[in-house]
Write a protein that holds these residues in place. Sequence first.
Motif, mmCIF file in Angstrom:
data_model
loop_
_atom_site.group_PDB
_atom_site.id
_atom_site.type_symbol
_atom_site.label_atom_id
_atom_site.label_comp_id
_atom_site.label_asym_id
_atom_site.label_seq_id
_atom_site.Cartn_x
_atom_site.Cartn_y
_atom_site.Cartn_z
ATOM 1 N N LEU A 113 0.868 -1.186 0.000
ATOM 2 C CA LEU A 113 0.000 0.000 0.000
ATOM 3 C C LEU A 113 0.904 1.236 0.000
ATOM 4 O O LEU A 113 1.762 1.380 0.872
ATOM 5 C CB LEU A 113 -0.923 -0.014 1.214
ATOM 6 C CG LEU A 113 -2.035 -1.091 1.171
ATOM 7 C CD1 LEU A 113 -2.944 -0.944 2.380
ATOM 8 C CD2 LEU A 113 -2.866 -0.999 -0.101
ATOM 9 N N GLU B 228 -2.026 5.943 -0.070
ATOM 10 C CA GLU B 228 -3.235 5.116 -0.019
ATOM 11 C C GLU B 228 -3.743 5.084 1.420
ATOM 12 O O GLU B 228 -2.962 5.151 2.368
ATOM 13 C CB GLU B 228 -2.933 3.697 -0.522
ATOM 14 C CG GLU B 228 -2.620 3.640 -2.013
ATOM 15 C CD GLU B 228 -2.533 2.197 -2.522
ATOM 16 O OE1 GLU B 228 -1.391 1.734 -2.732
ATOM 17 O OE2 GLU B 228 -3.580 1.562 -2.685
ATOM 18 N N SER C 167 -4.037 7.161 6.124
ATOM 19 C CA SER C 167 -2.892 6.752 5.298
ATOM 20 C C SER C 167 -1.703 6.324 6.147
ATOM 21 O O SER C 167 -0.621 6.056 5.625
ATOM 22 C CB SER C 167 -2.471 7.894 4.361
ATOM 23 O OG SER C 167 -2.066 9.013 5.133
#
Length: 486
Positions: A155, A159, A182
């Motif tokens: 990730l 993201e 995030s």
Amino acid sequence: MLASISSSILHPSIIPGNCVARRKWSMWQAELRGSGGKLRPGATTMVAGSGGGGSVGIEAVERLYLGMDFGTSGARFALIDKQGAIQAEGKREYPLYMSNEHVDWVRSWKETLFSLLEDVPVHLRPLIGSISVDGTSATTMIVDSVTGEPLWRPLLYNEGCPDALPMVKSVAPPNHTVCSASSTLCKLVSWWNSDASNKSAAILLHQADWLLWLLHGKIGISDYNNALKVGYDPEIDSYPPWLLSQPYAQILPSVKAPGTPIDYLSEGIRTQYGFPQDCVVCTGTTDSIAAFLAARATKPGEAVTSLGSTLAIKLLSTIRVEDARFGVYSHRLDDKWLVGGASNTGGAVLRQIFTDKQLAELSEQINPAQPSPLDYYPLQSVGERFPVADPKMAPRLHPRPDDNVQYLHGILESIARIEAKAYNLLQELGSTPVQQVFTAGGGSKNETWIKIRERVLGLPVRRAAQTEACYGAALLALKGCSPDEI
Ligand SMILES: Nc1ncnc2c1ncn2[C@@H]1O[C@H](COP(=O)(O)OP(=O)(O)O)[C@@H](O)[C@H]1O
Ligand SMILES: O=C(CO)[C@H](O)[C@H](O)COP(=O)(O)O
């Protein structure tokens, strides 16, 4: 002489208030002073020469130090000597592979890592005493603790896992750095709560940690800059009790100071690429911290704005400031703090609209003394981290004038306004007031933008002497080149 080099080149305060690390730091300085910077036994004396990758000929009995930056849009390396002079540099775009409708970043990063090693001039490789890597912050990988194979797709830094935010907020202190969708911790908790069956075999790594593992082979080691957003507290040099008491604490990596020697470069890589036997691999940092180190800002009130794909701000402050409501956090730097955050605005938005050539040509036609009446919030997609932490914030890039010069002027000025809002916010939250801003990243080449930013910020803004994060990573490798500590 060495002392002056280390204090001028490398921020001696990269090591926090950690007497062990300081002792290692002073031992390293004493050792290097004693050896006069000569090659250690087993190293190879080289003749002067010049090779590809931008290298220059060197009268080589010195060791060299390799830094690699894995940024948002591509990767770079810098190879420096102990005076900090660049002996070779290069960059690679990320090859894009798709897997299950997502970019296969694992394959791309791994291929890019070994492509950068290929790009290091062959005749300089035997001189390389140490290697370090910086990566994008909170770029999170969950991997098998034995094989290093990913158990989940990585990730990226921007993201978010909002599904995990309520659980993270229920265990962390109010407004803690991890209380952001995030954050690395939200990504970890999201995986933990998914149907993750192989929890006992898992370990969490950041992008830089995983790349470094590929080089040294010791899995599960991070640095206290990358580990900040999973909840590591650099002030106590430990994970806090509220985190250690969670079931998922079992997959957290161990944490060392940036630039700490971990192990020798793996034998297979060493022999394949021609690196010396005593080449060590050191812990890394994040890309915007590496950019700060490269800029060599040393006084409280000095700041570095990284104008890369994103806008990352680091202000050297004597006061620590943390407030997730605004996406503000502090990385530690000895007895001082790098207060700041990272916005999703920045160069990636520009690259969606203009080529680098157009940016340069259009910028020359802008009068930086003239304010733009256009008011945008340039984002690539929905979501902002700092100075407004709003996962639902929409991009605002309209109305678009017919004239591209006016359009670019509006975008550059709007990003400058976001930067000004960010620095004002840090001061309102109690940080040392900003006095001087250095600029790193791809946007630092834009003199027009620097003038616009000076006008909007009301502060002196300069291009940093070294604008690439990979130079900061090389300084970390220089600091960490101490095999005795392995
Ligand atoms: N002349 C310019 N003016 C403003 N921005 C620029 C200019 N040239 C390149 N850029 C921006 O620099 C960014 C790349 O900078 P870089 O530091 O390599 O980013 P990253 O490391 O985050 O991928 C691109 O997004 C591009 O839009
Ligand atoms: O925007 C980013 C990618 O370029 C990262 O978020 C950036 O590294 C900022 O994180 P940190 O302040 O932890 O270094």
